[in-house]
Motif scaffolding. Structure first.
Motif, PDB file in Angstrom:
ATOM      1  N   GLY A  38      -8.647  -1.998  -2.005  1.00  0.00           N
ATOM      2  CA  GLY A  38      -9.164  -2.294  -0.527  1.00  0.00           C
ATOM      3  C   GLY A  38      -8.505  -1.700   0.586  1.00  0.00           C
ATOM      4  N   VAL A  39      -8.700  -2.358   1.525  1.00  0.00           N
ATOM      5  CA  VAL A  39      -8.014  -2.067   2.923  1.00  0.00           C
ATOM      6  C   VAL A  39      -6.496  -2.057   2.578  1.00  0.00           C
ATOM      7  CG1 VAL A  39      -7.470  -2.682   5.250  1.00  0.00           C
ATOM      8  CG2 VAL A  39     -10.064  -2.668   4.342  1.00  0.00           C
ATOM      9  N   VAL A  40      -6.269  -3.148   1.689  1.00  0.00           N
ATOM     10  CA  VAL A  40      -4.734  -3.180   1.442  1.00  0.00           C
ATOM     11  C   VAL A  40      -4.129  -2.007   0.797  1.00  0.00           C
ATOM     12  CG1 VAL A  40      -2.902  -4.423   0.534  1.00  0.00           C
ATOM     13  CG2 VAL A  40      -4.862  -5.613   1.501  1.00  0.00           C
ATOM     14  N   GLY A  41      -5.200  -1.396  -0.007  1.00  0.00           N
ATOM     15  CA  GLY A  41      -4.677  -0.339  -0.794  1.00  0.00           C
ATOM     16  C   GLY A  41      -4.576   0.967   0.152  1.00  0.00           C
ATOM     17  N   GLY A  66     -12.446  -0.333   1.608  1.00  0.00           N
ATOM     18  CA  GLY A  66     -11.285   0.848   1.367  1.00  0.00           C
ATOM     19  C   GLY A  66     -11.543   2.325   1.384  1.00  0.00           C
ATOM     20  N   LEU A  67     -12.416   2.438   0.553  1.00  0.00           N
ATOM     21  CA  LEU A  67     -13.047   3.885   0.418  1.00  0.00           C
ATOM     22  C   LEU A  67     -13.516   4.364   1.583  1.00  0.00           C
ATOM     23  CD1 LEU A  67     -14.290   3.787  -3.093  1.00  0.00           C
ATOM     24  CD2 LEU A  67     -12.343   4.725  -2.675  1.00  0.00           C
ATOM     25  N   LEU A 101      -1.064   3.200   0.709  1.00  0.00           N
ATOM     26  CA  LEU A 101      -1.162   4.746   0.857  1.00  0.00           C
ATOM     27  C   LEU A 101      -0.601   5.454   1.979  1.00  0.00           C
ATOM     28  CD1 LEU A 101      -4.510   5.504  -0.869  1.00  0.00           C
ATOM     29  CD2 LEU A 101      -2.310   5.784  -2.100  1.00  0.00           C
ATOM     30  N   VAL A 102      -1.039   4.791   3.041  1.00  0.00           N
ATOM     31  CA  VAL A 102      -0.627   5.236   4.458  1.00  0.00           C
ATOM     32  C   VAL A 102       1.031   5.018   4.403  1.00  0.00           C
ATOM     33  CG1 VAL A 102      -0.485   4.983   6.833  1.00  0.00           C
ATOM     34  CG2 VAL A 102      -2.683   4.935   5.733  1.00  0.00           C
ATOM     35  N   PRO A 135      -3.992  12.945   0.958  1.00  0.00           N
ATOM     36  CA  PRO A 135      -5.135  13.805   0.014  1.00  0.00           C
ATOM     37  C   PRO A 135      -5.913  12.577  -0.728  1.00  0.00           C
ATOM     38  CG  PRO A 135      -3.003  13.730  -0.892  1.00  0.00           C
ATOM     39  CD  PRO A 135      -2.708  13.101   0.651  1.00  0.00           C
ATOM     40  N   ILE A 136      -7.326  13.167  -0.692  1.00  0.00           N
ATOM     41  CA  ILE A 136      -7.927  11.999  -1.687  1.00  0.00           C
ATOM     42  C   ILE A 136      -8.130  12.801  -3.098  1.00  0.00           C
ATOM     43  CG2 ILE A 136     -10.361  11.228  -2.134  1.00  0.00           C
ATOM     44  CD1 ILE A 136     -10.872  11.607   1.068  1.00  0.00           C
ATOM     45  N   THR A 137      -7.505  11.862  -3.863  1.00  0.00           N
ATOM     46  CA  THR A 137      -7.126  12.298  -5.356  1.00  0.00           C
ATOM     47  C   THR A 137      -7.708  11.276  -6.301  1.00  0.00           C
ATOM     48  OG1 THR A 137      -4.969  11.265  -5.432  1.00  0.00           O
ATOM     49  CG2 THR A 137      -4.926  13.577  -4.950  1.00  0.00           C
ATOM     50  N   TRP A 138      -7.738  11.383  -7.567  1.00  0.00           N
ATOM     51  CA  TRP A 138      -8.353  10.274  -8.168  1.00  0.00           C
ATOM     52  C   TRP A 138      -7.309   9.075  -8.179  1.00  0.00           C
ATOM     53  CZ3 TRP A 138     -12.889   9.783 -10.001  1.00  0.00           C
ATOM     54  CH2 TRP A 138     -13.664  10.870 -10.209  1.00  0.00           C
ATOM     55  N   ALA A 139      -6.237   9.259  -8.091  1.00  0.00           N
ATOM     56  CA  ALA A 139      -5.258   8.186  -7.860  1.00  0.00           C
ATOM     57  C   ALA A 139      -5.502   7.462  -6.658  1.00  0.00           C
ATOM     58  CB  ALA A 139      -3.760   8.585  -8.185  1.00  0.00           C
ATOM     59  N   SER A 140      -5.682   8.056  -5.509  1.00  0.00           N
ATOM     60  CA  SER A 140      -5.626   7.432  -4.362  1.00  0.00           C
ATOM     61  C   SER A 140      -7.111   6.373  -4.306  1.00  0.00           C
ATOM     62  CB  SER A 140      -5.520   8.241  -3.017  1.00  0.00           C
ATOM     63  OG  SER A 140      -6.497   9.255  -3.267  1.00  0.00           O
TER      64      SER A 140
END
Length: 87
Positions: A70-73, A35-36, A77-78, A57-62
């Motif tokens: 993982g990929v579902v996350g 996922g990351l 986000l998308v 954006p890559i933030t702590w929450a994302s």
């Protein structure tokens, strides 16, 4: 004698539980890493601009959402970014 049998049964149960937790933990770790990596690749190749979204954006929450989901996350986000909600 009975104490030895109870102890052996207990140890077999603990070993089975540890094996199950380790096996599931490895699956979760692999899912989080994938996922990351997908989140990083989306930003690296600017894929959100092709589907009408802005920069993801890559933030702590994302990062936490991707690590837990993982990929579902990443898909979540998308979709949230396309709707207009930023995490």
């Amino acid at each position: 004698m009975i104490e030895s049998i109870i102890l052996i049964v207990l140890m077999v149960g603990v070993a089975a539980l540890l094996y199950y937790l380790f096996r599931e933990g490895v699956k979760l770790i692999i899912n989080a890493i994938v996922g990351l990596v997908v989140l990083y690749l989306i930003n690296l190749f600017d894929l959100m601009s092709y589907i009408g979204g802005g920069d993801l954006p890559i933030t702590w929450a994302s990062v936490i959402i991707c690590a837990l989901g993982g990929v579902v996350g990443v898909v979540l986000l998308v979709v949230l970014d396309l709707v207009g909600l930023s995490v």
